[in-house]
Design a protein around this motif. Structure first.
Motif, PDB file in Angstrom:
ATOM      1  N   THR A 513       4.565   2.292  31.879  1.00  0.00           N
ATOM      2  CA  THR A 513       3.888   2.757  30.678  1.00  0.00           C
ATOM      3  C   THR A 513       3.315   4.150  30.888  1.00  0.00           C
ATOM      4  N   LEU A 514       3.249   4.916  29.816  1.00  0.00           N
ATOM      5  CA  LEU A 514       2.646   6.250  29.809  1.00  0.00           C
ATOM      6  C   LEU A 514       1.398   6.197  28.943  1.00  0.00           C
ATOM      7  N   SER A 515       0.280   6.617  29.515  1.00  0.00           N
ATOM      8  CA  SER A 515      -0.989   6.638  28.788  1.00  0.00           C
ATOM      9  C   SER A 515      -1.477   8.075  28.661  1.00  0.00           C
ATOM     10  N   VAL A 516      -2.002   8.405  27.493  1.00  0.00           N
ATOM     11  CA  VAL A 516      -2.542   9.733  27.233  1.00  0.00           C
ATOM     12  C   VAL A 516      -4.006   9.605  26.863  1.00  0.00           C
ATOM     13  N   ASP A 517      -4.859  10.363  27.552  1.00  0.00           N
ATOM     14  CA  ASP A 517      -6.268  10.485  27.185  1.00  0.00           C
ATOM     15  C   ASP A 517      -6.531  11.908  26.748  1.00  0.00           C
ATOM     16  N   LEU A 518      -7.358  12.059  25.726  1.00  0.00           N
ATOM     17  CA  LEU A 518      -7.874  13.357  25.311  1.00  0.00           C
ATOM     18  C   LEU A 518      -9.324  13.400  25.746  1.00  0.00           C
ATOM     19  N   ILE A 519      -9.673  14.354  26.628  1.00  0.00           N
ATOM     20  CA  ILE A 519     -10.915  14.319  27.389  1.00  0.00           C
ATOM     21  C   ILE A 519     -11.711  15.595  27.152  1.00  0.00           C
ATOM     22  N   ASP A 520     -13.034  15.473  27.063  1.00  0.00           N
ATOM     23  CA  ASP A 520     -13.873  16.644  26.807  1.00  0.00           C
ATOM     24  C   ASP A 520     -14.287  17.324  28.103  1.00  0.00           C
ATOM     25  N   LEU A 521     -15.047  18.417  27.975  1.00  0.00           N
ATOM     26  CA  LEU A 521     -15.372  19.222  29.153  1.00  0.00           C
ATOM     27  C   LEU A 521     -16.327  18.525  30.101  1.00  0.00           C
TER      28      LEU A 521
END
Length: 536
Positions: A513-521
């Motif tokens: 599986t491929l997981s994507v997170d969008l992460i802040d600074l």
């Protein structure tokens, strides 16, 4: 995978994890270890020794190869030593090229024959050409080579873009470019710098007003105090970013994959850009700026030379083991003029990546044996990006979309052709930046005007350290749905506001599986999406 603690221990030993101001003596972050070979001359003064003002970078780590990049401050020879342990018990040595003014004293060595699935430790220094005992400090770094063919090691990489934009430069009171430290702490295998590696077209002033009456205080150098026009000024924009201690530390242990976009030369540039409309530019020949910006980009990027017809191309494939291939696009060099983008027939005026690059991408995707194929695009497919108006008063468009939601027109024709040609290739994911907010888009042919393609995800990250904006209008031609987006409450929000983002991709070696997170600074995930592979 080398642990964060062990990597940090090595860098502490090398001096690269030391604290301190980016403008103090700690800027050089010198490693005092003495490499094998000639010892530094005891009687040599500090002024006689070469310096390494911009640290190290690693790049384009593919198979058994990796680029080691460095920069001296004078004529000197680059020497690279590397080993699979930080004790350097059996180091290999490469006598690298001479640093000269012709490349702003930047040099690189293309290491080959590296073992797969290993941490590689490096020592880099510069040596006086007339006396090998007069040497610079030694910079230490490390990186990982791609996983073994057994596919048992997980893969993690980051992407983002937009550095020092809208006048928001390096602010020591803020803590510098903190997002690089947030990424480093997550221990990625590599980082894709998705474009706008510099903002050549914006002045960085000592102070700039931010939201809530706060004052943003920048480090300022001569080269960032005006728009970049000369080669020296373009080079100075790149070296400016390397004044930040977080960028230096990150670059010493995370390989990078660079691509470029408009601000690496000037805002929204295409064949229709008329610099006579911009009084801040004394140089009115766009092609002169493109040549200078491109030269500086290629000098400072840790890229491998890859010539096509005598011209180094920026688009390329980064194979990273059995789980992943990354396809890096160049959506700037081959485009037609920015226009109303509503032509009904493909031509040179509707080109965006161009026929040669499109054919290359299709062929590379079809040939890929990797589980996941990630396309790194420097601009989003369906977000409207405006570029003023033409002589008729019609809106001009900077990206692919024209926001009319209908059948493909203009640049959309080329993208439609691409999507049609790759519809039978499974497990393709798009990543991008450019618009200065983060988002997740799901493209569904059942909801599209153009339907001859397979569903896919597009993830948007950024900016690294620039003004935050959004959201942009979404064009429905290819059936995208906004699954997530996070934008600031006001345009051109400073990093104070916290709307700086990077993306993280994780591929699990067991489930694939491929997981994507969008992460802040601050390193906090704002959104997560896990995608199951097809045909595995």
């Amino acid at each position: 995978m080398t642990s964060f603690s062990s990597r940090r221990r090595f860098l502490v030993q090398s001096g690269l994890a030391a604290g301190g101001s980016a403008l103090s003596g700690s800027l050089l972050l010198s490693a005092c270890s003495t490499p094998s070979g000639s010892a530094p001359m005891i009687g040599a003064s500090d002024a006689e020794r070469p310096k390494m003002p911009s640290g190290l970078q690693f790049g384009d780590v593919t198979g058994d190869r990796a680029i080691v990049w460095g920069r001296s401050d004078r004529l000197s020879q680059m020497i690279v030593e590397y080993d699979t342990t930080d004790r350097f018990t059996n180091p290999s040595r490469v006598m690298g090229p001479y640093a000269t003014a012709a490349t702003d004293f930047t040099t690189r060595v293309d290491l080959s024959g590296l073992p797969l699935g290993q941490s590689i430790f490096t020592r880099v220094r510069y040596v006086d050409p007339n006396n090998s005992r007069i040497q610079s400090e030694t910079r230490l770094g490390q990186f990982r080579t791609p996983p073994l063919a057994d596919g048992k090691r997980p893969v993690r990489f980051h992407w983002s873009g937009d550095m020092a934009g809208q006048g928001w430069g390096i602010n020591l009171e803020f803590g510098g470019v903190k997002i690089y430290e947030a990424m480093r702490r997550r221990n990625p295998d590599f980082f894709v710098h998705n474009g706008d590696t510099i903002y050549a077209d914006r002045v960085i002033k000592p102070e700039q007003k931010a939201e809530g009456g706060r004052i943003w205080k920048n480090i300022v150098t001569e080269e960032v105090s005006k728009v970049a026009e000369t080669l020296k000024e373009y080079r100075g924009r790149h070296s400016y970013n390397l004044l930040d201690e977080h960028v230096l530390r990150f670059s010493a242990e995370v390989p990078q994959v660079w691509q470029w976009d408009d601000h690496d030369v000037t805002n929204n540039w295409s064949a229709s850009k008329d610099l006579n409309d911009y009084p801040e530019y004394k140089e009115k020949n766009l092609n002169v700026l493109i040549a200078r910006g491109r030269q500086a980009f290629l000098e400072y990027s840790p890229m491998r030379s890859d010539n096509l017809g005598g011209v180094q191309r920026i688009y390329r494939t980064i194979p990273y083991g059995p789980l992943l291939d990354v396809f890096v696009l160049d959506m700037r060099s081959y485009r037609g003029p920015n226009s109303s983008n509503k032509q009904t027939v493909e031509s040179s005026d509707t080109a965006f990546i161009g026929n040669t690059q499109l054919d290359w991408l299709v062929a590379e995707l079809k040939a890929s044996k990797a589980t996941w194929k990630v396309i790194s695009a420097d601009m989003p497919l369906s977000l409207g990006v405006e570029d003023g108006k033409d002589a008729k008063g019609d809106e001009k468009w900077e990206a692919v979309a024209n926001t009319d939601d209908g059948a493909p027109l203009g640049r959309e024709l080329e993208i439609a052709r691409l999507l049609r040609n790759i519809k039978d290739i499974p497990n393709i994911v798009w990543i991008t930046t450019d618009v200065h907010y983060c988002a997740a888009h799901y493209y569904d042919p059942a909801q599209a005007q153009f339907k001859d393609f397979s569903p896919f995800w597009e993830f948007v990250a950024g900016p690294l350290n620039a003004g935050s904006f959004g959201p942009n209008k979404l064009d429905k031609t290819f059936g995208p749905k906004v699954v997530f987006e996070k934008c600031p409450p006001a345009p051109n929000s400073s990093p104070f506001a916290g709307f700086q983002f990077f993306g993280e991709v994780n591929i699990d070696p067991q489930s694939k599986t491929l997981s994507v997170d969008l992460i802040d600074l601050d390193g906090v995930s704002q959104f997560k999406q896990t995608i199951n592979p097809i045909g595995i």
